[in-house]
Design an enzyme around this catalytic site. Structure first.
Site, PDB file in Angstrom:
ATOM      1  N   ASP A 210       0.825  -1.205   0.000  1.00 34.41           N
ATOM      2  CA  ASP A 210       0.000   0.000   0.000  1.00 34.41           C
ATOM      3  C   ASP A 210       0.869   1.269   0.000  1.00 34.41           C
ATOM      4  O   ASP A 210       1.847   1.359   0.753  1.00 34.41           O
ATOM      5  CB  ASP A 210      -0.847  -0.048   1.289  1.00 34.41           C
ATOM      6  CG  ASP A 210      -2.015   0.912   1.290  1.00 34.41           C
ATOM      7  OD1 ASP A 210      -2.828   0.839   0.360  1.00 34.41           O
ATOM      8  OD2 ASP A 210      -2.111   1.717   2.236  1.00 34.41           O
ATOM      9  N   GLU A 262       1.628  -0.540  -4.933  1.00 36.88           N
ATOM     10  CA  GLU A 262       0.719   0.545  -5.305  1.00 36.88           C
ATOM     11  C   GLU A 262       1.555   1.820  -5.286  1.00 36.88           C
ATOM     12  O   GLU A 262       1.954   2.288  -4.212  1.00 36.88           O
ATOM     13  CB  GLU A 262      -0.433   0.677  -4.296  1.00 36.88           C
ATOM     14  CG  GLU A 262      -1.398   1.790  -4.691  1.00 36.88           C
ATOM     15  CD  GLU A 262      -2.178   2.421  -3.535  1.00 36.88           C
ATOM     16  OE1 GLU A 262      -3.264   2.940  -3.773  1.00 36.88           O
ATOM     17  OE2 GLU A 262      -1.673   2.419  -2.390  1.00 36.88           O
TER      18      GLU A 262
HETATM   19  C1  GLC Z   1      -4.407   2.843  -0.587  1.00 33.88           C
HETATM   20  C2  GLC Z   1      -5.553   1.871  -0.544  1.00 33.88           C
HETATM   21  C3  GLC Z   1      -6.766   2.589  -0.074  1.00 33.88           C
HETATM   22  C4  GLC Z   1      -6.514   3.097   1.316  1.00 33.88           C
HETATM   23  C5  GLC Z   1      -5.277   3.984   1.351  1.00 33.88           C
HETATM   24  C6  GLC Z   1      -4.807   4.220   2.747  1.00 33.88           C
HETATM   25  O1  GLC Z   1      -4.584   3.820  -1.545  1.00 33.88           O
HETATM   26  O2  GLC Z   1      -5.705   1.250  -1.794  1.00 33.88           O
HETATM   27  O3  GLC Z   1      -7.914   1.783  -0.088  1.00 33.88           O
HETATM   28  O4  GLC Z   1      -7.614   3.816   1.778  1.00 33.88           O
HETATM   29  O5  GLC Z   1      -4.193   3.388   0.674  1.00 33.88           O
HETATM   30  O6  GLC Z   1      -4.270   3.057   3.283  1.00 33.88           O
END
Ligand code: GLC
Ligand code: MG
Length: 543
Positions: A210, A262
């Site tokens: 994340d 991500e």
């Molecule tokens: C990322 C996740 C999202 C979450 C954020 C904070 O973007 O995909 O769902 O709210 O991080 O952890």
């Protein structure tokens, strides 16, 4: 020899990965909340699609301020979802079906109920407990800098000190219930090494990581210049040391362990550093996800992603939807776009575009887009419910909405609940077969038409099954070239992958492919021509 051909093959080179939002997948105990027991019961659905792996959204103990992305214990299972024993059973049952399990690693922040954070509050300014987070004195009564939370409002919250006086501020790039760790602190590094090992030792096959681009902040916490992407809170050069450390840790195991990131960066070329041979194996190609339904735009994103692979050999991680964005049917179905509301999230307007939607049109295009990504080299991440052709639920009543994006933006942004509505499995069953309790988000009546058990031969679900099977048989996901073919039409893209030609028609009129491209082996619309808003795979007749 190219970077691609010199690599040892790994499962993620061409895997189809099913993204499973546990809360909304299937409920086994009747509390209206999806759980690991529900996942186990429905594993055959995922295996039957032809997926090779599952990414589970966070299922650790969490107060659910951001539905699991606020973690109170990194080594457990949320009691609503099951126990470590259920988790072990899930891993065994998945592995028995040839499905790998990826967990979601959330290293940027924890929950404000995490024992480290409660200890930090109690210990007071200057303590080693506070040094694991980003606590600072304010500027007078104002926060330490002008950074904004991605979800709305300031990125700082002021605490009351143990003696009752108004005190320091802590940084949270997301909700106030998600305090950011200080990744320059050695204790944080050591703790996460241990967390990775804990799960690897339990048999998981990797992590989706994340907010990779957020872990390290500007050392001086300089003010944001106010123009979109905050260059002091995101994408700092020191972040790469963390991924090198985890890559080395993963390579200490003698099995394939995936780290897929991500990473939201303004320029796709910025991903290259994250994909160096000693960092992440993959990063999602959000560049493709945010493109409009336009052949040139889609082709551009595919070319840019191929350029990433050419640099370090990292296979692409294609995705058309996830738990943060509007579903593909809805995005591609927008016929009259509306301006996006103001947002602290530089990508919000692209992730959740607004406007009048033609669902039938969006459905046609989303099916064609599926054939596009499944023909490309790399892995493909499919978000649950996309295989049912579900549109976004745009009209949830405000009282039902739970996403902090909705609440922190004062309702200006509708947020992400609409892609998280519990799945419809059976048209005639209560809660459409999700479970016996009242689903945690209300399902609209029209979900009945999308239930898995009413999807016939012409349905999206069957297209997914056929296309994933054909992708494997034809080797379309394997490393290799995307050779573009001239179509004579700006609205039609075509490329060759080995013997197979993939044609995607984003235009308004039929396209007749030249005879030498072969005959249609799979199509998202009608067999004769590549009709408007459809795609097809062609191949020479087999003798
Ligand atoms: C990322 C996740 C999202 C979450 C954020 C904070 O973007 O995909 O769902 O709210 O991080 O952890
Ligand atoms: Mg349940």
């Amino acid at each position: 020899m190219s970077a691609t051909s010199s690599r040892t093959p790994s499962f993620w080179d061409d895997a189809v990965v099913y993204q499973l939002y546990v809360r909304s997948f299937a409920d086994s105990d009747g509390d209206g909340v999806g759980d690991l027991g529900g996942v186990i019961r429905r594993l055959d659905h995922i295996a039957g699609l032809g997926a090779g792996a599952i990414w589970l959204n966070p299922c650790y103990p969490s107060p659910q301020a951001d539905h699991g992305y606020d973690i109170a214990d990194y080594r457990g299972v949320n009691p609503e979802y099951g126990t470590l024993e259920t988790f072990d059973r899930l891993v065994a049952e998945a592995h028995a079906r040839g499905l790998r399990i990826l967990l979601d690693l959330v290293p940027n922040h924890c929950s404000d109920r995490h024992p480290w954070f409660t200890a930090a509050l109690a210990a007071g300014p200057g303590s080693p407990e506070r040094a694991r987070f980003v606590f600072r004195d304010g500027r007078g009564d104002a926060p330490p800098n002008n950074w904004q939370s991605v979800f709305g409002g300031p990125a700082w919250t002021r605490v009351t000190e143990p003696d009752g006086t108004p005190g320091q501020w802590y940084l949270h790039l997301f909700t106030r219930e998600q305090p950011d760790f200080d990744w320059r602190n050695a204790e944080v590094l050591a703790e996460f090494d241990d967390i990775l090992r804990f799960w690897f030792d339990r048999g998981v096959d990797g992590f989706r990581i994340d907010v990779c681009h957020g872990l390290i902040k500007d050392a001086a916490l300089r003010d944001w210049d106010g123009g979109g992407y905050n260059a002091h809170s995101w994408n700092q050069p020191e972040v790469h040391g963390i991924f090198r450390r985890w890559r080395a840790l993963a390579e200490g195991y003698d099995r394939d362990l995936l780290l897929v990131g991500e990473v939201w960066v303004p320029d796709p070329g910025d991903l290259d550093d994250y994909l160096r041979p000693d960092e992440l194996h993959q990063a999602f190609s959000f560049d493709l996800l945010v493109q409009p339904w336009d052949a040139g735009a889609l082709r551009g994103a595919v070319e840019r992603a191929a350029a990433r692979t050419a640099v370090h050999g990292a296979p692409a991680a294609w995705t058309l939807a996830n738990h943060d964005v509007h579903r593909a049917v809805t995005r591609y179905g927008i016929v009259r776009p509306e301006p996006a509301p103001p947002s602290n999230d530089a990508f919000a307007a692209l992730m959740r575009p607004r406007g009048e939607v033609d669902v039938k049109l969006g459905e046609r295009r989303a099916r064609a887009a599926l054939l596009l990504v499944l023909a490309l080299p790399g892995s493909v991440f499919l978000y649950q419910g996309e295989e049912l052709g579900l549109p976004e639920v745009l009209d949830l009543p405000d009282e039902a909405r739970q996403d902090p994006v909705f609440h922190r933006s004062g309702g200006r942004e509708k947020g992400r609940d609409g892609c998280r509505v519990p799945l419809p499995w059976s048209a005639a069953a209560p809660a459409f077969g999700f479970g016996t309790g009242t689903p945690w988000l209300p399902q609209p009546d029209w979900f009945a038409a999308y239930a898995a058990d009413v999807q016939d031969e012409t349905s999206t679900l069957h297209l997914y099954r056929r296309a994933i099977r054909a992708r494997h048989e034809l080797g379309l996901g394997e490393p290799g070239e995307v050779a573009w073919l001239a179509t004579g039409e700006d609205t039609v893209l075509a490329f060759r992958r080995g013997e197979v030609v993939c044609v995607v028609n984003t235009g308004a009129t039929d396209f007749t492919p030249p005879a030498q491209w072969g005959a249609v082996v799979l199509h998202s619309g009608e067999p004769a021509v590549v009709a408007a808003d459809t795609a097809a795979w062609l191949a020479p007749a087999r003798s």
